[in-house]
Design a protein around this motif. Structure first.
Motif, PDB file in Angstrom:
ATOM      1  N   HIS A 156       0.818  -1.218   0.000  1.00  0.00           N
ATOM      2  CA  HIS A 156       0.000   0.000   0.000  1.00  0.00           C
ATOM      3  C   HIS A 156       0.846   1.260   0.000  1.00  0.00           C
ATOM      4  CE1 HIS A 156      -3.455  -2.539   0.576  1.00  0.00           C
ATOM      5  NE2 HIS A 156      -2.906  -3.072   1.643  1.00  0.00           N
ATOM      6  N   GLY A 157       2.143   1.107  -0.200  1.00  0.00           N
ATOM      7  CA  GLY A 157       3.058   2.241  -0.178  1.00  0.00           C
ATOM      8  C   GLY A 157       3.964   2.153   1.037  1.00  0.00           C
ATOM      9  N   PRO A 158       5.111   2.824   1.002  1.00  0.00           N
ATOM     10  CA  PRO A 158       6.064   2.758   2.106  1.00  0.00           C
ATOM     11  C   PRO A 158       5.443   3.199   3.433  1.00  0.00           C
ATOM     12  CG  PRO A 158       7.044   3.815   0.189  1.00  0.00           C
ATOM     13  CD  PRO A 158       5.590   3.674  -0.104  1.00  0.00           C
ATOM     14  N   THR A 159       5.665   2.395   4.473  1.00  0.00           N
ATOM     15  CA  THR A 159       5.069   2.669   5.781  1.00  0.00           C
ATOM     16  C   THR A 159       6.078   2.432   6.898  1.00  0.00           C
ATOM     17  OG1 THR A 159       4.267   0.410   6.027  1.00  0.00           O
ATOM     18  CG2 THR A 159       2.747   1.990   5.044  1.00  0.00           C
ATOM     19  N   THR A 160       5.782   3.017   8.036  1.00  0.00           N
ATOM     20  CA  THR A 160       6.520   2.766   9.269  1.00  0.00           C
ATOM     21  C   THR A 160       5.507   2.323  10.308  1.00  0.00           C
ATOM     22  OG1 THR A 160       8.144   4.467   8.735  1.00  0.00           O
ATOM     23  CG2 THR A 160       7.989   3.804  11.039  1.00  0.00           C
ATOM     24  N   THR A 161       5.780   1.201  10.965  1.00  0.00           N
ATOM     25  CA  THR A 161       4.863   0.694  11.990  1.00  0.00           C
ATOM     26  C   THR A 161       5.631   0.466  13.280  1.00  0.00           C
ATOM     27  OG1 THR A 161       3.575  -0.436  10.281  1.00  0.00           O
ATOM     28  CG2 THR A 161       3.137  -1.049  12.570  1.00  0.00           C
ATOM     29  N   LEU A 162       5.115   1.025  14.363  1.00  0.00           N
ATOM     30  CA  LEU A 162       5.692   0.832  15.685  1.00  0.00           C
ATOM     31  C   LEU A 162       4.816  -0.164  16.442  1.00  0.00           C
ATOM     32  CD1 LEU A 162       7.747   1.621  17.902  1.00  0.00           C
ATOM     33  CD2 LEU A 162       6.116   3.404  18.593  1.00  0.00           C
ATOM     34  N   PHE A 163       5.403  -1.296  16.801  1.00  0.00           N
ATOM     35  CA  PHE A 163       4.711  -2.330  17.581  1.00  0.00           C
ATOM     36  C   PHE A 163       5.178  -2.227  19.025  1.00  0.00           C
ATOM     37  CE2 PHE A 163       5.048  -3.936  13.253  1.00  0.00           C
ATOM     38  CZ  PHE A 163       3.765  -4.406  12.994  1.00  0.00           C
ATOM     39  N   THR A 164       4.224  -2.233  19.957  1.00  0.00           N
ATOM     40  CA  THR A 164       4.562  -2.131  21.381  1.00  0.00           C
ATOM     41  C   THR A 164       3.675  -3.078  22.193  1.00  0.00           C
ATOM     42  OG1 THR A 164       3.038  -0.250  21.603  1.00  0.00           O
ATOM     43  CG2 THR A 164       5.370   0.273  21.261  1.00  0.00           C
ATOM     44  N   GLU A 165       4.000  -3.190  23.467  1.00  0.00           N
ATOM     45  CA  GLU A 165       3.268  -4.003  24.442  1.00  0.00           C
ATOM     46  C   GLU A 165       3.217  -5.479  24.063  1.00  0.00           C
ATOM     47  OE1 GLU A 165      -0.495  -2.272  25.757  1.00  0.00           O
ATOM     48  OE2 GLU A 165       0.118  -0.383  24.820  1.00  0.00           O
ATOM     49  N   PRO A 166       4.390  -6.148  24.033  1.00  0.00           N
ATOM     50  CA  PRO A 166       4.365  -7.583  23.745  1.00  0.00           C
ATOM     51  C   PRO A 166       3.725  -8.369  24.877  1.00  0.00           C
ATOM     52  CG  PRO A 166       6.556  -6.892  24.420  1.00  0.00           C
ATOM     53  CD  PRO A 166       5.742  -5.647  24.309  1.00  0.00           C
ATOM     54  N   GLN A 167       2.893  -9.311  24.503  1.00  0.00           N
ATOM     55  CA  GLN A 167       2.227 -10.157  25.489  1.00  0.00           C
ATOM     56  C   GLN A 167       1.916 -11.496  24.849  1.00  0.00           C
ATOM     57  OE1 GLN A 167      -1.870  -9.181  26.912  1.00  0.00           O
ATOM     58  NE2 GLN A 167      -0.887  -9.047  28.917  1.00  0.00           N
ATOM     59  N   ASN A 168       2.369 -12.557  25.477  1.00  0.00           N
ATOM     60  CA  ASN A 168       2.121 -13.924  24.991  1.00  0.00           C
ATOM     61  C   ASN A 168       2.526 -14.100  23.531  1.00  0.00           C
ATOM     62  OD1 ASN A 168       0.959 -14.619  27.521  1.00  0.00           O
ATOM     63  ND2 ASN A 168      -0.991 -13.750  26.873  1.00  0.00           N
ATOM     64  N   GLY A 169       3.677 -13.542  23.165  1.00  0.00           N
ATOM     65  CA  GLY A 169       4.203 -13.753  21.831  1.00  0.00           C
ATOM     66  C   GLY A 169       3.579 -12.923  20.735  1.00  0.00           C
ATOM     67  N   ALA A 170       2.871 -11.857  21.107  1.00  0.00           N
ATOM     68  CA  ALA A 170       2.284 -10.958  20.107  1.00  0.00           C
ATOM     69  C   ALA A 170       2.281  -9.542  20.665  1.00  0.00           C
ATOM     70  CB  ALA A 170       0.861 -11.387  19.762  1.00  0.00           C
ATOM     71  N   TYR A 171       2.371  -8.572  19.762  1.00  0.00           N
ATOM     72  CA  TYR A 171       2.292  -7.174  20.180  1.00  0.00           C
ATOM     73  C   TYR A 171       0.832  -6.755  20.247  1.00  0.00           C
ATOM     74  CZ  TYR A 171       7.321  -6.580  19.707  1.00  0.00           C
ATOM     75  OH  TYR A 171       8.682  -6.674  19.881  1.00  0.00           O
ATOM     76  N   LYS A 172       0.438  -6.152  21.378  1.00  0.00           N
ATOM     77  CA  LYS A 172      -0.957  -5.744  21.569  1.00  0.00           C
ATOM     78  C   LYS A 172      -1.287  -4.453  20.842  1.00  0.00           C
ATOM     79  CE  LYS A 172      -2.659  -5.783  25.645  1.00  0.00           C
ATOM     80  NZ  LYS A 172      -2.789  -5.496  27.100  1.00  0.00           N
ATOM     81  N   HIS A 173      -0.271  -3.622  20.595  1.00  0.00           N
ATOM     82  CA  HIS A 173      -0.545  -2.301  20.032  1.00  0.00           C
ATOM     83  C   HIS A 173       0.370  -2.050  18.831  1.00  0.00           C
ATOM     84  CE1 HIS A 173      -1.799   1.899  19.985  1.00  0.00           C
ATOM     85  NE2 HIS A 173      -0.540   2.240  19.873  1.00  0.00           N
ATOM     86  N   SER A 174      -0.162  -1.394  17.821  1.00  0.00           N
ATOM     87  CA  SER A 174       0.663  -0.974  16.681  1.00  0.00           C
ATOM     88  C   SER A 174       0.170   0.375  16.175  1.00  0.00           C
ATOM     89  CB  SER A 174       0.627  -2.007  15.555  1.00  0.00           C
ATOM     90  OG  SER A 174      -0.659  -2.126  15.008  1.00  0.00           O
TER      91      SER A 174
END
Length: 200
Positions: A156-174
């Motif tokens: 969909h075009g160049p993007t930047t994604t910040l993933f935070t709050e890891p829990q049980n092997g997955a990030y809860k927030h992006s």
């Protein structure tokens, strides 16, 4: 990515991870290349494009604006995802300075990824899928508190994604932003990352 010739089928009678780590330590990797351990084999990652390095430099400059002296930004530092027996070499890693200073200067051992505060990966055509999936999953399992994925090749075009709050092997927030927009970095980094100057 180019897989090296070292895999589980060549592992002597000891724990595969220990053998692969020993080989990784002793590898004579061509200049600019990086060696990672994933899926029970050593994988060689070719040198990145100049635009890739330009983005890394801009992110590093932004991080240093607000970073305390107790933290440092490291390039091409090996990080071990212990729960998964993986070893990646991210584009940038923020680690406590004291942790790195305490390491044996005569070894090339990786650091434990769980000690990292932020990991940054910048995609290139050959590894974009891995950065979006395998590494996202692995860093969440480490767990690394924040994973910044800069994806020049998003459909969909160049993007930047910040993933935070890891829990049980997955990030809860992006938080996802198209190039040209700003991304607010979490504490202890603070400030805004302006992606407008990123080369495409």
């Amino acid at each position: 990515m180019t897989a090296a010739m070292v895999g589980n089928d060549q592992v002597p009678r000891r724990r595969p991870w220990d053998y692969l780590l020993q080989v990784w330590r002793e590898l004579d990797v061509p200049e600019g290349w990086r060696a990672e351990i994933d899926g029970g084999q050593i994988v060689l990652v070719p040198p990145p494009h100049a635009h890739h390095n330009g983005i890394a430099a801009k992110v590093q400059r932004t991080l240093y604006r607000d970073l305390s002296e107790e933290l440092e930004v490291y390039q091409t530092l090996g990080v071990h995802i212990a729960p998964l027996d993986k070893l990646y070499v991210p584009d940038l890693v923020v680690m406590p300075t004291a942790l790195i200073a305490a390491m044996d200067p005569d070894t090339s051992d990786p650091v434990d990824a769980s000690e990292a505060l932020l990991v940054v990966e910048i995609t290139y055509k050959g590894n974009a899928k891995d950065d979006r999936t395998k590494k996202l999953w692995a860093y969440a399992h480490a767990p690394v508190p924040a994973y910044l994925l800069i994806d020049r090749f998003d459909e969909h075009g160049p993007t930047t994604t910040l993933f935070t709050e890891p829990q049980n092997g997955a990030y809860k927030h992006s938080e996802r932003a198209a190039f040209g927009e700003q991304v607010r970095l979490p504490e202890p980094f603070g400030g805004l990352l302006d992606t407008g100057a990123f080369p495409v």
